[in-house]
Write an enzyme that holds these catalytic residues in place. Structure first.
Site, PDB file in Angstrom:
ATOM      1  CG  HIS A  72      -9.790   0.039  -1.189  1.00  0.00           C
ATOM      2  ND1 HIS A  72      -8.551   0.114  -0.597  1.00  0.00           N
ATOM      3  CD2 HIS A  72      -9.918  -1.234  -1.647  1.00  0.00           C
ATOM      4  CE1 HIS A  72      -7.956  -1.067  -0.689  1.00  0.00           C
ATOM      5  NE2 HIS A  72      -8.767  -1.908  -1.316  1.00  0.00           N
TER       6      HIS A  72
ATOM      7  CG  ASP B 221      -9.496   4.620  -5.662  1.00  0.00           C
ATOM      8  OD1 ASP B 221      -9.050   4.040  -6.669  1.00  0.00           O
ATOM      9  OD2 ASP B 221      -9.646   4.058  -4.558  1.00  0.00           O
TER      10      ASP B 221
ATOM     11  CD  GLN C 158     -12.442  -2.586  -7.875  1.00  0.00           C
ATOM     12  OE1 GLN C 158     -12.940  -3.197  -8.819  1.00  0.00           O
ATOM     13  NE2 GLN C 158     -11.530  -3.118  -7.092  1.00  0.00           N
TER      14      GLN C 158
ATOM     15  CB  CYS D 143      -9.506  -3.175   1.604  1.00  0.00           C
ATOM     16  SG  CYS D 143      -8.286  -4.474   1.707  1.00  0.00           S
TER      17      CYS D 143
END
Lengths: 421, 161
Positions: free
Chosen positions: A138, A215, A218, A379
């Protein structure tokens, strides 16, 4: 824990491992009709809806418990502080972190990554150093590192992915050299749904003495996360993708690393003492939480952790996997529809193209049918570039979605095709 | 207004069979228009002689709203004076952003009024306006335009959703 698919028996078809009707009653917004059709909310990867127990917890906090935290000795301040710090314990359990002080509240995953860029990157990286990211990131896990590269003269190295959206781990291994200082990778691709083998990737990085930021924006909503098992150095997520409040999230960092890092912002609550000559910073996690934080957000996040724990992340993963499998099968029966992202290990994200119809037209027409999907580049423009599309339509499922909503989506796509061809 | 009303047959027809598609061999004016948010990307070439638009063509990749808007734009501006074209650009922009009510106020839009409903779909306004932005850039000798940022000549009216 690395895969949602492993814990998800493929035999589940139409039968969730929990009382779905009761769960749906917890989400007032799911009762909406849109354009005269029942809402099928399939944009959960952008933001998930909030259940009544979390809404009620926020009301309870604002009407019965609010004051500033870590300050006064009065009743409300103590109550608010207990609620705020209590939620930190719930996040610790959710991530299976060793200690509560390893959990830092942020505005979301984006701010968490920026915190690490500033606190770790700006302090420890110098000219010629290299940061490894993946093709699937992202923008929030690209742009902060590019900013750092611009400032420091560091270099960004990119792990490529194949036509299915699977990262090339051989290429990844070859990116390491004496200049590699950090790996920043997504656990689950927001645009394609690929679940990356982050545990193995972390082991590879650690073999080269390189720390890893994951990250989890999600991943955290869709699978059980265990930061000790992963052995990641940093992990972050956003509360609103977990049915919690917006403007809230958390960063996990190993205590030893957090202690070495410089503060992100200066202000109140992040100090032990201040004179005009010298300021002594507070201990972690407070060193990274300057100013009055989003107290209600933290309290709401804590309630979200309780709500999800009661359902069980493994149950959530299993049902979402069933929804994804069913939707994938149904899409394969549609001529002229291409699924973008066909990795064997996927979370509940279905990016697709309808031949001859621009994704924005698909999105607008599906909205007409009451179906909410995301359209655009998500994004993640490098992902779009990799698959040579300007944009995609994306359906993303949450545990409160139903097979009937998948049918509504598929019927909507058939109508789009009739109209445009 | 809903999207079924927006996607009327005339729009779907121009999307399937865009008119004046392609590039002119020796244009006197040209411009490229980009909406970076959705990837709509079009090129417009013009032949202006004296003060008259003699010929116009467009091509690109875009959604149906953008492509139909561009196609109908080309059929409408061919043969008009530059001043008339600028007037039409203003009227189309005002209609798409809800400032001009085509049912109440005098205008030169004719069949272009089929795009009036886009004003109720804020996320799609830019799709309809991009070709007109690009035409405006072309007649004013700007090589490129964008619906975003400093390049957006209509940011104040189109950028806020």
């Amino acid at each position: 824990m690395s895969a949602v698919a492993k814990s998800a028996p493929a035999v589940i078809v139409g039968t969730p491992p929990f009382d779905l009707a009761r769960i749906r009653r917890d989400f007032p917004i799911l009762d909406l009709t849109v354009n005269g059709r029942p809402l099928a909310y399939l944009d959960n990867a952008a933001s998930a809806q909030m259940p009544r127990p979390v809404i009620d917890r926020l009301i309870q906090y604002e009407t019965r418990e609010h004051a500033n935290i870590h300050r006064a000795v009065h009743y409300l301040s103590e109550t608010a502080t207990a609620a705020y710090e209590g939620a930190r314990g719930k996040v610790r359990r959710f991530l299976n972190a060793r200690e509560e002080r390893e959990v830092i509240y942020t505005r979301g995953a984006t701010e968490a990554i920026n915190l690490v860029m500033h606190g770790y990157g700006r302090k420890f990286l110098t000219e010629g150093d290299e940061i490894i990211v993946s093709q699937l990131e992202h923008h929030s896990n690209i742009v902060p590192w590019q900013m750092l590269c611009g400032e420091k003269g560091c270099k960004l190295r990119v792990i490529p992915c194949d036509e299915r959206g699977v990262l090339d781990l051989d290429a990844y291994g070859k990116l390491f050299n004496g200049h590699t200082r950090l790996v920043a990778i997504t656990h689950v691709s927001n645009a394609l749904g690929t679940i990356n083998p982050v545990k193995d990737m972390i082991a590879t990085a650690h073999a080269h003495g390189v720390p890893v930021l994951v990250d989890g924006a999600q991943a955290a909503p869709h699978l059980a996360v265990d930061v000790q098992d992963l052995d990641c150095d940093f992990y972050c997520f956003s509360a609103h993708k977990l049915c919690g409040p917006t403007g809230m999230g958390a960063l996990y960092g190993k205590a030893g690393l957090l202690e070495k890092m410089q503060p992100f912002q200066g202000g109140g609550d992040m100090i032990l003492s201040v004179t005009f000559e010298k300021t002594v910073y507070n201990v972690i996690p407070h060193k990274f939480e300057a100013g009055t934080p989003h107290i209600a957000g933290a309290v709401g996040l804590g309630a979200t952790m309780d709500y999800l724990a009661a359902i069980g992340m493994d149950n959530i993963a299993a049902w979402e996997h069933a929804l994804l499998s069913y939707a994938t099968q149904q899409f394969e029966t549609l001529d002229g529809v291409r699924i973008i992202g066909t990795a064997p290990e996927k979370a509940a994200v279905l990016s697709f193209e309808v031949k001859g119809v621009h994704p924005h037209d698909v999105g607008t027409m599906l909205n007409e049918e009451g179906v909410a999907v995301r359209t655009g580049h998500h994004c993640a423009q490098p992902v779009m570039q990799r698959f040579r599309v300007p944009a995609t339509a994306r359906a993303s499922f949450a545990f409160y979605n139903t097979m009937a909503e998948v049918d509504q989506l598929v019927a909507g796509i058939r109508r789009v095709q009739q109209m445009f061809t | 207004m809903d999207s079924k009303q927006l996607y009327q047959e005339v729009i779907l027809d121009h999307n399937r069979k865009p008119r004046n598609w392609g590039r002119l061999d020796s244009p006197s004016h040209h411009a490229e228009g980009l909406n970076p948010l959705c990837g709509d990307h079009i090129w417009i070439t013009l032949e202006v002689s004296g003060e008259q638009v003699r010929n116009v063509a467009f091509e690109g990749q875009s959604c149906a709203i953008c492509k139909a808007s561009a196609s109908m734009m080309t059929t409408n501006v061919k043969g008009k004076s530059v001043a008339e074209v600028e007037q039409l650009i203003r009227e189309f922009r005002d209609m798409a952003t809800g400032k001009l009510d085509v049912t109440q106020e005098a205008n030169h839009l004719g069949r272009l009024a089929v795009f009036a409903g886009v004003k109720d779909l804020p996320s799609r306004v830019k799709c309809a306006i991009l070709p007109w932005h690009t035409l405006h850039a072309a007649v004013n000798q700007q090589a490129s335009t964008s619906t975003e940022g400093e390049q957006d000549p209509f940011a104040e009216v189109v950028g806020k959703q």
